[in-house]
Write a protein that holds these residues in place. Structure first.
Motif, PDB file in Angstrom:
ATOM      1  N   THR A   1       0.789  -1.215  -0.074  1.00 45.72           N
ATOM      2  CA  THR A   1      -0.076  -0.038  -0.151  1.00 45.72           C
ATOM      3  C   THR A   1       0.780   1.280  -0.068  1.00 45.72           C
ATOM      4  O   THR A   1       1.857   1.182   0.679  1.00 45.72           O
ATOM      5  N   CYS A   2       0.580   2.226  -0.727  1.00 37.41           N
ATOM      6  CA  CYS A   2       1.432   3.312  -1.073  1.00 37.41           C
ATOM      7  C   CYS A   2       1.436   4.166   0.402  1.00 37.41           C
ATOM      8  O   CYS A   2       0.262   4.397   0.885  1.00 37.41           O
ATOM      9  N   GLU A   3       2.536   4.627   0.923  1.00 38.95           N
ATOM     10  CA  GLU A   3       2.580   5.233   2.101  1.00 38.95           C
ATOM     11  C   GLU A   3       1.863   6.621   2.034  1.00 38.95           C
ATOM     12  O   GLU A   3       1.551   7.496   3.135  1.00 38.95           O
ATOM     13  N   GLU A   4       1.963   7.006   0.901  1.00 37.34           N
ATOM     14  CA  GLU A   4       1.671   8.617   0.618  1.00 37.34           C
ATOM     15  C   GLU A   4       0.052   8.685   0.461  1.00 37.34           C
ATOM     16  O   GLU A   4      -0.736   9.385   1.212  1.00 37.34           O
ATOM     17  N   CYS A   5      -0.554   7.916  -0.515  1.00 37.93           N
ATOM     18  CA  CYS A   5      -1.811   8.255  -1.030  1.00 37.93           C
ATOM     19  C   CYS A   5      -2.866   6.788  -0.508  1.00 37.93           C
ATOM     20  O   CYS A   5      -3.936   6.970  -0.727  1.00 37.93           O
ATOM     21  N   GLU A   6      -2.105   5.747  -0.040  1.00 39.32           N
ATOM     22  CA  GLU A   6      -2.739   4.762   0.502  1.00 39.32           C
ATOM     23  C   GLU A   6      -3.603   4.117  -0.545  1.00 39.32           C
ATOM     24  O   GLU A   6      -4.433   2.998  -0.409  1.00 39.32           O
ATOM     25  N   THR A   7      -3.142   3.976  -1.785  1.00 41.76           N
ATOM     26  CA  THR A   7      -3.571   3.277  -3.034  1.00 41.76           C
ATOM     27  C   THR A   7      -2.793   1.891  -3.173  1.00 41.76           C
ATOM     28  O   THR A   7      -1.408   2.046  -2.521  1.00 41.76           O
ATOM     29  N   PRO A   8      -3.341   0.968  -3.239  1.00 46.07           N
ATOM     30  CA  PRO A   8      -2.398  -0.293  -3.659  1.00 46.07           C
ATOM     31  C   PRO A   8      -1.270  -0.136  -4.470  1.00 46.07           C
ATOM     32  O   PRO A   8      -1.649   0.495  -5.773  1.00 46.07           O
TER      33      PRO A   8
ATOM     34  N   TYR B   1       6.199   3.447  -2.366  1.00 48.84           N
ATOM     35  CA  TYR B   1       5.147   4.408  -2.891  1.00 48.84           C
ATOM     36  C   TYR B   1       4.591   3.820  -4.318  1.00 48.84           C
ATOM     37  O   TYR B   1       5.342   3.074  -5.103  1.00 48.84           O
ATOM     38  N   CYS B   2       3.242   4.155  -4.770  1.00 50.02           N
ATOM     39  CA  CYS B   2       2.914   3.988  -6.015  1.00 50.02           C
ATOM     40  C   CYS B   2       3.755   4.743  -7.032  1.00 50.02           C
ATOM     41  O   CYS B   2       4.794   5.588  -6.614  1.00 50.02           O
ATOM     42  N   VAL B   3       3.608   4.501  -8.276  1.00 51.14           N
ATOM     43  CA  VAL B   3       4.737   5.214  -9.188  1.00 51.14           C
ATOM     44  C   VAL B   3       4.412   6.690  -9.194  1.00 51.14           C
ATOM     45  O   VAL B   3       5.195   7.395  -9.278  1.00 51.14           O
ATOM     46  N   GLU B   4       3.188   7.085  -9.094  1.00 51.21           N
ATOM     47  CA  GLU B   4       2.860   8.628  -8.942  1.00 51.21           C
ATOM     48  C   GLU B   4       3.635   9.395  -7.832  1.00 51.21           C
ATOM     49  O   GLU B   4       4.151  10.225  -8.104  1.00 51.21           O
ATOM     50  N   CYS B   5       3.502   8.682  -6.641  1.00 48.67           N
ATOM     51  CA  CYS B   5       3.940   9.422  -5.481  1.00 48.67           C
ATOM     52  C   CYS B   5       5.412   9.224  -5.465  1.00 48.67           C
ATOM     53  O   CYS B   5       6.043   9.986  -4.780  1.00 48.67           O
ATOM     54  N   ALA B   6       6.011   8.179  -6.022  1.00 48.23           N
ATOM     55  CA  ALA B   6       7.294   8.036  -6.240  1.00 48.23           C
ATOM     56  C   ALA B   6       7.758   8.924  -7.167  1.00 48.23           C
ATOM     57  O   ALA B   6       9.154   9.510  -6.568  1.00 48.23           O
TER      58      ALA B   6
HETATM   59 ZN   LIG Z   1       0.615   6.803  -4.053  1.00 44.75          ZN
END
Ligand SMILES: [Zn+2]
Length: 122
Positions: A89-96, A110-115
């Motif tokens: 789970t992304c630590e930033e936006c909490e999406t898988p 992080y997910c790709v976007e948050c990374a």
């Molecule tokens: Zn994210």
């Protein structure tokens, strides 16, 4: 994510940790000079040219070492997240985090976007 998938990631992380750990100790030995311990004076380069390239190589080794140590920390934290049920789970936006990304970087937090956002910030 299923238990089986989680277990597979855990296995992958443990193996990666193991491999990097081995790398880090051999790099450390390299950086400290030829296997560590012993009489290092006999290994001292005599020519200035040798001295230069050795210093350059040592810097490269140290950079690599820092990089791998950082990775080891990330892996340890990913293993913690598995234990806490927060893995994937992304630590930033909490999406898988997409599976394709986890396959590539099993310790991704992080997910790709948050990374990407994180990279821009640093
Ligand atoms: Zn994210």
């Amino acid at each position: 994510m299923t238990k089986g998938e989680l277990e597979a990631y855990r296995e992958q992380l443990v193996q990666l940790h193991h491999r990097l750990n081995g790398d880090v100790s051999s790099l450390k030995e390299e950086a400290l000079g030829n296997g560590g311990g012993g009489n290092n004076l006999s290994n001292m380069p005599i020519h200035m040219a040798d001295l230069g390239s050795d210093a350059f190589e040592q810097e490269n080794t140290l950079n690599l070492l820092a990089n791998e140590q950082q990775q080891l920390e990330e892996i340890a934290e990913a293993l913690d997240r598995i234990r806490q049920g927060a893995f994937g789970t992304c630590e930033e936006c909490e999406t898988p985090i997409p599976k394709a990304r986890l396959k590539e970087i099993p310790y991704a937090r992080y997910c790709v976007e948050c990374a990407r956002k994180q990279e821009r910030r640093s």
